[in-house]
Design an enzyme around this catalytic site. Structure first.
Site, PDB file in Angstrom:
ATOM      1  N   LYS B  87     -16.340  -8.950  16.254  1.00  0.00           N
ATOM      2  CA  LYS B  87     -16.629  -8.637  14.845  1.00  0.00           C
ATOM      3  C   LYS B  87     -17.038  -9.937  14.158  1.00  0.00           C
ATOM      4  O   LYS B  87     -16.462 -11.004  14.446  1.00  0.00           O
ATOM      5  CB  LYS B  87     -15.350  -8.070  14.237  1.00  0.00           C
ATOM      6  N   SER B 162     -13.340  -1.333   8.508  1.00  0.00           N
ATOM      7  CA  SER B 162     -14.424  -2.265   8.402  1.00  0.00           C
ATOM      8  C   SER B 162     -15.018  -2.666   9.757  1.00  0.00           C
ATOM      9  O   SER B 162     -16.090  -3.264   9.801  1.00  0.00           O
ATOM     10  CB  SER B 162     -13.977  -3.522   7.660  1.00  0.00           C
ATOM     11  N   SER B 186      -8.708  -0.772   9.696  1.00  0.00           N
ATOM     12  CA  SER B 186     -10.077  -1.141  10.063  1.00  0.00           C
ATOM     13  C   SER B 186     -10.441  -1.154  11.533  1.00  0.00           C
ATOM     14  O   SER B 186     -11.609  -1.338  11.854  1.00  0.00           O
ATOM     15  CB  SER B 186     -10.437  -2.492   9.448  1.00  0.00           C
TER      16      SER B 186
END
Lengths: 88, 483
Positions: B87, B162, B186
């Protein structure tokens, strides 16, 4: 809202101020439900792992990120100093 | 994309163990794996926008080094030649780390996240950085300053957030695993939306060093994979005490890959509060079917009520903005790339850099955080929220004296349409089922358990602090049931 913006070092446009005021008033309205929750005799939980004072020896070790690498990223610098605008 | 198509995509890679075995035997090279990953990304990313950038040069270089070592008969580790994606809020060499924000555009990591270092030490190769909501603020990647990641099952829908990019990368078969972060859901929610496995480890089990901080008391790093076996292996590699992160805890002495919990006699508690108003009926019933499967397999399943979980969302949206407002104060235009040029004073440089660099959601949360911490409001908001948090922690602890695991849905709905939750509160409500596990720091897993209208739905499995192996084991049982 203006005071909060100042505290957070944000400059908001008039449109943003109106928008955030509306949204935040709704959001803080949602938070009001906590007012009626009974928490007598309970302490706040600031961290869940219950670790306390994790220490290590104060011995410098070579790190991957050395000061020169960090200095290279600065928007403005003067040698090994970060250069900033006037403060007063 | 049709269901059958997706399933074949997510089987683009063998299990991590099998990949490593072929690399070690010389059947396939690390370079072959990197090329394969980059090719799939080149082919599918324009449509799905799961990846922000690829780290071609460094990945190919590392692959060659690993291939050379293997030819020389050296051992290169438990993840030899396995490509992965991180990420973009994790510091990785070979490209920018932007946290999907204009505030960090152009920022090049001076060191790597410990989790990434540990994976690389075992021979894994990071090939790309995944899209996210900017600074991890969001549940859909719609808050990314750069692009919205599309759901692999329906391009008009979100991949979740996210860690939406990370989840989509794995569902689309870009790589066998991706790293994500979970502060309030997330990893779990995008895993649920994309039909992959997402584990949120116990708080402190994985080092947060080198990960852009959101809420320091709930942030956790974890993996997105297509199988429980793979997820356990990645956890086994990245977990454990780190000198660079004083909040890390001791890991299990037994490997996390040893998933040997039996279903017979396992005490499973269905959280009543997670099936109430707001949770789509079909989601509830899909999840309950999977839980019935556990009962059929020998588990003792009962309903249990944890009333304070209904306050979880309010507590979360007070505590987390407070913490992130502090963590984001370092972005002041003086230390990191985004800095407004030609300002008249330091004050102006702070204010303008921050106003221009941060997106709307970051500003919204910073303002909420500043307010709840400010004098006159601190007790009523922040202190009260942290005290209600104690109630949540204690209710979980009491429940885990009776139950081994607690279960429920991950998200109230399957993947929603892009633009559907434009109202901030509507978006925050997406997190209602996932925040409490984050506030308590307990391990929580999302494992695919079915579909609603062709969209994946995940089952959430939670257990007591430190019981990651148990959670992953039960997840593996569910995986076997739904296969």
């Amino acid at each position: 809202m203006l005071k909060l913006a100042r505290l957070s070092r944000l400059s908001l446009s008039d449109a943003e101020i109106t928008q955030y005021q509306k949204e935040l008033s709704e959001i803080f309205g949602y938070f009001d439900r906590l007012a009626s929750v009974d928490v007598k005799e309970l302490e706040p939980t600031y961290q869940v792992s219950k670790l306390v004072n994790v220490m290590r020896e104060d011995i410098p070790k070579p790190q991957v990120a050395n000061p020169d690498t960090l200095l290279e990223q600065l928007p403005k610098r003067d040698g090994r100093y970060i250069k900033v605008g006037r403060m007063i | 994309m049709a269901l059958s198509n997706i399933k074949s995509h997510s089987t683009a890679w063998p299990s991590i163990e099998d990949i490593v075995s072929s690399v070690r035997k010389g059947e396939i090279t690390a370079s072959d794996n990197v090329t394969k990953a980059l090719d799939i990304i080149a082919k599918l990313n324009p449509t799905y926008q799961a990846v922000l950038l690829t780290l071609d040069e460094r990945a190919k270089k590392r692959a060659l080094e690993i291939d050379k070592k293997i030819k020389a008969g050296e051992d290169v580790g438990r993840l030899a030649g396995v490509p992965f994606i991180a990420k973009d809020n994790m510091l990785v060499f070979g490209g920018e780390t932007t946290a999907a924000s204009n505030m960090l555009k152009g920022f090049v990591a001076p060191y790597q996240a410990t989790a990434v270092d540990r994976l690389e030490a075992e021979g894994a190769i990071c090939v790309a950085k995944a899209n996210l909501d900017a600074f991890a603020h969001g549940a859909s990647t719609e808050n990314s300053d750069f692009c919205v990641t599309k759901n692999p099952y329906d391009v008009e829908r979100v991949a979740g957030g996210s860690s939406g990019g990370s989840a989509a990368c794995v569902a689309l078969g870009f790589v066998p695993f991706a790293l994500g972060t979970d502060t309030g859901g997330s990893i779990r929610q995008p895993a649920s939306f994309c039909g992959v496995v997402g584990h949120k480890p116990t708080y402190g089990l994985v080092s947060r060093s080198g990960v852009v901080a959101m809420a320091s008391s709930t942030d956790v790093i974890g993996a997105l994979t297509t199988s429980l076996k793979d997820n356990a292996l990645v956890l086994d590699v990245i977990s454990g005490r780190d000198e660079l992160d004083g909040t890390t805890i001791e890991r299990d002495s037994i490997p996390y890959t040893q998933l040997d919990t039996q279903l017979k006699g396992l005490k499973v508690g269905i959280v009543s509060e997670y099936f109430g108003e707001g949770v789509q009926v079909e989601v509830g019933s899909t999840v309950l079917s999977a839980i019935e499967g556990l009962r059929a397999g020998g588990a003792e399943v009962e309903h249990v009520s944890l009333p304070s979980l209904l306050h979880g969302l309010a507590v979360y949206y007070i505590v987390v903005p407070a913490e992130l407002s502090s963590n984001l104060s370092r972005h002041d235009g003086q230390r990191y790339p985004y800095s407004t040029p030609n300002t008249d004073s330091l004050e102006q440089s702070y204010t303008q850099s921050r106003s221009q660099g941060f997106g709307a959601e970051a500003k919204r949360r910073i303002i909420i955080g500043t307010h709840v911490l400010s004098s006159g409001y601190y007790d009523a908001y922040y202190k009260k929220a942290q005290t209600v948090r104690t109630k949540i922690v204690q209710e979980f602890e009491a429940a885990f004296e009776k139950f081994d695991v607690l279960v429920g849905p991950v998200s109230p709905t399957p993947a929603f349409k892009i633009g559907e939750n434009a109202d901030p509160i509507a978006m925050y409500l997406q997190d209602v089922l996932s925040v409490s596990a984050s506030l308590a720091g307990i391990p929580a897993l999302s494992v695919p358990c079915g579909y609603v209208d062709g969209l994946p739905v995940g089952l959430q499995i939670m257990s007591r602090f430190g019981a990651d192996r148990l959670v992953l084991s039960v997840g593996q049982h569910v995986e076997g049931l739904v296969a």
